[in-house]
Design a protein around this motif. Structure first.
Motif, mmCIF file in Angstrom:
data_model
loop_
_atom_site.group_PDB
_atom_site.id
_atom_site.type_symbol
_atom_site.label_atom_id
_atom_site.label_comp_id
_atom_site.label_asym_id
_atom_site.label_seq_id
_atom_site.Cartn_x
_atom_site.Cartn_y
_atom_site.Cartn_z
ATOM 1 N N GLN A 226 -9.471 6.462 -7.112
ATOM 2 C CA GLN A 226 -10.833 6.702 -7.086
ATOM 3 C C GLN A 226 -11.421 5.822 -5.794
ATOM 4 O OE1 GLN A 226 -13.788 5.266 -7.948
ATOM 5 N NE2 GLN A 226 -14.446 6.051 -9.664
ATOM 6 N N PRO A 227 -12.491 6.939 -5.562
ATOM 7 C CA PRO A 227 -13.224 6.637 -4.234
ATOM 8 C C PRO A 227 -13.814 5.394 -4.141
ATOM 9 C CG PRO A 227 -14.035 9.618 -4.807
ATOM 10 C CD PRO A 227 -13.033 8.144 -6.017
ATOM 11 N N ILE A 228 -14.189 4.787 -5.364
ATOM 12 C CA ILE A 228 -15.137 3.417 -4.600
ATOM 13 C C ILE A 228 -14.132 2.696 -4.652
ATOM 14 C CG2 ILE A 228 -16.694 2.143 -6.069
ATOM 15 C CD1 ILE A 228 -17.955 4.730 -7.315
ATOM 16 N N TRP A 229 -13.370 2.499 -5.531
ATOM 17 C CA TRP A 229 -11.991 1.371 -5.706
ATOM 18 C C TRP A 229 -11.566 1.876 -4.336
ATOM 19 C CZ3 TRP A 229 -11.235 -2.814 -8.398
ATOM 20 C CH2 TRP A 229 -9.469 -2.980 -8.232
ATOM 21 N N GLN A 230 -11.256 2.849 -3.360
ATOM 22 C CA GLN A 230 -10.598 2.816 -1.947
ATOM 23 C C GLN A 230 -11.708 1.743 -1.094
ATOM 24 O OE1 GLN A 230 -9.250 6.338 -0.873
ATOM 25 N NE2 GLN A 230 -8.191 7.069 -2.680
ATOM 26 N N ARG A 231 -12.574 2.226 -1.085
ATOM 27 C CA ARG A 231 -13.448 1.977 -0.185
ATOM 28 C C ARG A 231 -14.117 0.315 -0.052
ATOM 29 N NH1 ARG A 231 -18.745 5.505 0.066
ATOM 30 N NH2 ARG A 231 -19.092 4.027 1.362
ATOM 31 N N ARG A 232 -13.818 0.226 -1.529
ATOM 32 C CA ARG A 232 -13.922 -1.443 -1.548
ATOM 33 C C ARG A 232 -13.164 -2.210 -1.218
ATOM 34 N NH1 ARG A 232 -17.738 -3.997 -3.802
ATOM 35 N NH2 ARG A 232 -17.364 -5.602 -3.024
ATOM 36 N N LEU A 233 -11.316 -1.904 -1.112
ATOM 37 C CA LEU A 233 -10.475 -2.379 -0.420
ATOM 38 C C LEU A 233 -10.553 -2.125 1.110
ATOM 39 C CD1 LEU A 233 -8.228 -2.443 -3.977
ATOM 40 C CD2 LEU A 233 -9.991 -3.802 -3.244
ATOM 41 N N LYS A 234 -9.859 -0.837 0.760
ATOM 42 C CA LYS A 234 -9.233 -0.259 2.234
ATOM 43 C C LYS A 234 -10.179 -1.148 3.861
ATOM 44 C CE LYS A 234 -7.394 4.326 1.362
ATOM 45 N NZ LYS A 234 -7.880 5.719 1.577
ATOM 46 N N ASP A 235 -9.453 -1.578 4.997
ATOM 47 C CA ASP A 235 -9.370 -1.810 5.872
ATOM 48 C C ASP A 235 -10.734 -3.582 5.528
ATOM 49 O OD1 ASP A 235 -8.228 -0.542 7.259
ATOM 50 O OD2 ASP A 235 -10.491 0.806 6.777
ATOM 51 N N VAL A 236 -10.168 -4.203 4.505
ATOM 52 C CA VAL A 236 -10.981 -4.945 3.827
ATOM 53 C C VAL A 236 -9.942 -5.989 3.688
ATOM 54 C CG1 VAL A 236 -12.006 -6.040 1.647
ATOM 55 C CG2 VAL A 236 -13.225 -4.038 2.819
ATOM 56 N N GLY A 237 -10.890 -7.318 4.375
ATOM 57 C CA GLY A 237 -9.664 -8.469 4.447
ATOM 58 C C GLY A 237 -8.194 -8.385 5.844
ATOM 59 N N TYR A 238 -8.680 -8.282 6.229
ATOM 60 C CA TYR A 238 -7.528 -7.349 7.179
ATOM 61 C C TYR A 238 -6.951 -9.041 7.465
ATOM 62 C CZ TYR A 238 -4.834 -5.599 11.372
ATOM 63 O OH TYR A 238 -3.679 -5.023 12.067
ATOM 64 N N LEU A 239 -5.782 -8.548 7.700
ATOM 65 C CA LEU A 239 -4.533 -10.353 7.932
ATOM 66 C C LEU A 239 -3.023 -9.096 8.448
ATOM 67 C CD1 LEU A 239 -4.702 -13.183 8.874
ATOM 68 C CD2 LEU A 239 -3.486 -13.404 5.962
ATOM 69 N N ASP A 240 -2.872 -9.187 9.975
ATOM 70 C CA ASP A 240 -1.335 -8.531 10.324
ATOM 71 C C ASP A 240 -0.100 -9.465 9.933
ATOM 72 O OD1 ASP A 240 -2.226 -10.302 12.237
ATOM 73 O OD2 ASP A 240 -2.281 -8.994 13.398
ATOM 74 N N VAL A 241 0.923 -9.007 10.522
ATOM 75 C CA VAL A 241 2.243 -9.762 10.379
ATOM 76 C C VAL A 241 1.945 -10.875 10.808
ATOM 77 C CG1 VAL A 241 3.132 -8.683 11.554
ATOM 78 C CG2 VAL A 241 4.528 -9.485 9.594
ATOM 79 N N THR A 242 1.383 -11.444 12.015
ATOM 80 C CA THR A 242 1.824 -12.610 12.815
ATOM 81 C C THR A 242 0.299 -12.890 12.792
ATOM 82 O OG1 THR A 242 2.071 -11.259 14.979
ATOM 83 C CG2 THR A 242 0.992 -12.668 15.458
ATOM 84 N N GLY A 243 -0.836 -13.274 12.135
ATOM 85 C CA GLY A 243 -1.318 -14.101 11.109
ATOM 86 C C GLY A 243 -1.058 -14.715 10.094
ATOM 87 N N CYS A 244 0.261 -13.160 8.995
ATOM 88 C CA CYS A 244 0.701 -14.305 7.618
ATOM 89 C C CYS A 244 1.274 -15.535 8.147
ATOM 90 C CB CYS A 244 1.397 -13.319 7.413
ATOM 91 S SG CYS A 244 0.161 -12.319 6.217
ATOM 92 N N LEU A 245 2.513 -14.915 9.283
ATOM 93 C CA LEU A 245 3.152 -15.940 9.467
ATOM 94 C C LEU A 245 2.500 -16.751 9.967
ATOM 95 C CD1 LEU A 245 6.185 -13.477 11.223
ATOM 96 C CD2 LEU A 245 5.749 -14.800 8.942
ATOM 97 N N ALA A 246 1.373 -17.075 11.523
ATOM 98 C CA ALA A 246 0.714 -17.644 11.909
ATOM 99 C C ALA A 246 0.829 -18.969 10.256
ATOM 100 C CB ALA A 246 -0.173 -18.123 12.462
ATOM 101 N N LEU A 247 -0.044 -18.728 9.819
ATOM 102 C CA LEU A 247 -1.161 -19.142 8.391
ATOM 103 C C LEU A 247 0.322 -20.091 7.311
ATOM 104 C CD1 LEU A 247 -4.048 -17.448 8.371
ATOM 105 C CD2 LEU A 247 -3.783 -19.490 9.447
ATOM 106 N N GLY A 248 1.374 -19.171 7.347
ATOM 107 C CA GLY A 248 2.118 -19.416 6.331
ATOM 108 C C GLY A 248 2.013 -18.389 5.434
ATOM 109 N N VAL A 249 1.343 -17.440 4.856
ATOM 110 C CA VAL A 249 1.293 -17.002 4.256
ATOM 111 C C VAL A 249 2.212 -15.961 3.596
ATOM 112 C CG1 VAL A 249 -0.509 -14.796 3.146
ATOM 113 C CG2 VAL A 249 -1.449 -16.270 4.869
ATOM 114 N N THR A 250 1.874 -16.159 2.348
ATOM 115 C CA THR A 250 3.388 -15.333 1.523
ATOM 116 C C THR A 250 3.625 -14.097 0.586
ATOM 117 O OG1 THR A 250 4.427 -17.206 0.397
ATOM 118 C CG2 THR A 250 5.267 -17.016 1.995
ATOM 119 N N GLY A 251 4.441 -12.985 0.070
ATOM 120 C CA GLY A 251 4.367 -12.540 -1.270
ATOM 121 C C GLY A 251 3.125 -11.964 -0.917
#
Length: 440
Positions: A226-251
């Motif tokens: 669905q184009p609208i669903w893609q546009r609402r999610l793609k490139d939104v809430g970006y957090l790369d692996v470095t940021g996840c590891l620095a903040l302890g983000v899992t899952g």
């Protein structure tokens, strides 16, 4: 500054000791002290807001519709579950921890009970381990469906919400048939599970396994392309692996960065190393990738459930040690209540010693050797860890939980600042926080 110097807090001496009175009114000091321009607007979102996944409060600084600063305010649920477990027996603690992350209660029960069992130095019967895997993976699918449904509702995809809860009902029907309850089951107990699978449960699960793949495929047809669903999610809430590891983000947020970190593979428990399944990943590091990871994880959970059914063999579902096994010899009756007429007849009519033992076990509980352990499990939201301390008594001395919702919420500012206020909704939804686990 001491409490007596603080203009918003006072103190006075009483016969009970010093009493402090806090009046609040600190908005200027906390949120309003850096007002620099007329274009800056401070907006409160929550805690009672349909898109904050419970009682979560967000304080957003806006310039137009762009978020310049995001603060997460928690503590509105204040259940005090961790502290309450110190005043209950080891078995009663299960009824508390299951209410933390109430969308994945069986993972809380499993993590807590595995920690108690590690302190006791006991091994759970194989059938009980398989049943634990079975119900946890059904619960994982139910939890991911809630994430999909609530995220769809928040982004305007109403059919995603109705369909998500429709399929979740199927999962909850199975859990109710097995445990007697839809949520907050208290089914996994120290030493095993409360009762064996009831007659007909295996057939119900196999019918569910036949239907669910087609139901999940419907979400790809409805949302993924669905184009609208893609546009609402793609490139939104970006957090790369470095940021996840620095903040302890899992899952799923961590696996959406391309890192296949799943405790079922990295530090296996309950025999997960013997199951054939994959760890889905994505390489987008955004809300879109987290959506795809959860969709793929539901299919993998179906594979695990089918394997667990195939390897179920007759046997006990609770340790043989009668000083630990409680409740003992239960079965799920037609009324949904645990009962065993033979056991009741034995303790009430034929053996005074059995009645005394049952009374002591229920009211006082069993003793756990002094020590401390940390046991993590892979919950639908990431690493759920239980740090349990025993002083050798019939109650926990301390139970502290590393809840993934609490840790993952740290990423809110990094994911939201610099983006649009509408994207904050998608970013929070992609983390899938449950406030029962945050404010435990």
């Amino acid at each position: 500054m001491t409490a007596t110097q603080d203009p918003y807090a006072g103190s006075r001496e009483t016969t009970e000791g010093r009493v402090y009175t806090v009046t609040g009114g600190d908005w200027d000091q906390t949120f309003g002290s850096d007002l620099t321009g007329e274009e800056r607007l401070v907006v409160n979102m929550g805690p009672q807001h349909p898109s904050t996944h419970g009682v979560l409060r967000l304080v957003l600084d806006l310039e137009g519709e762009t978020v310049t600063k995001a603060r997460v305010v928690i503590g509105y649920l204040h259940t005090g579950i961790e502290k309450n477990t110190e005043y209950r027996t080891w078995t009663q603690g299960t009824t508390f921890v299951t209410r933390m992350d109430y969308l994945s209660p069986l993972f809380n029960e499993a993590g807590y009970c595995m920690a108690v069992e590690k302190l006791l130095g006991i091994e759970v019967p194989q059938r009980a381990q398989t049943i634990r895997v079975l119900v946890m993976e059904i619960n994982r699918i139910a939890s991911h469906l809630v994430c999909l449904a609530t995220g769809g509702m928040e982004l305007g995809a109403l059919t995603g919400m109705t369909n998500g809860f429709r399929e979740r009902e199927m999962c909850l029907d199975l859990l109710e048939e097995i445990t007697g309850l839809r949520m907050n089951h208290a089914y996994i107990r120290p030493g095993g599970v409360a009762q064996d699978l009831p007659p007909g449960a295996e057939q119900s699960i196999r019918e569910w396994l036949r239907v669910m793949p087609g139901q999940l495929a419907g979400y790809h047809q409805m949302l993924t392309a669905q184009p609208i669903w893609q546009r609402r999610l793609k490139d939104v809430g970006y957090l790369d692996v470095t940021g996840c590891l620095a903040l302890g983000v899992t899952g799923p947020p961590l696996r959406a960065t391309g890192l296949a970190w799943d405790l079922r593979k990295i530090e296996p428990y309950l025999g997960y190393e013997t199951y054939d399944f994959e760890v889905p990943t994505a390489d987008t590091s955004d809300a879109w990738g987290r959506f795809l990871v959860r969709m793929a994880e539901m299919h993998e959970s179906l594979r695990i459930v089918e394997q667990a059914l195939d390897r179920l063999e007759p046997g006990p579902v609770m340790v043989e040690d009668r000083k630990i096994a409680w409740p003992a010899q239960l079965s799920l009756g037609a009324d949904g209540m645990g009962n065993s007429l033979d056991h009741v007849r034995h303790i009430m009519g034929t053996s005074m010693e059995a009645l005394i033992h049952h009374f002591k076990l229920v009211t006082e509980g069993f003793r756990v050797p002094a020590g401390q352990v940390y046991v993590p499990v892979e919950s639908p939201r990431g690493e759920l860890g239980y740090h349990v301390v025993s002083d050798g008594s019939t109650r926990p001395w301390r139970v502290h939980v590393r809840d993934p919702s609490f840790v993952n919420l740290q990423a809110t500012a990094a994911m939201s600042e610099g983006g649009m206020i509408a994207d904050v909704i998608a970013a929070i939804a992609s983390l899938d926080p449950v406030m029962g686990g945050v404010d435990r």
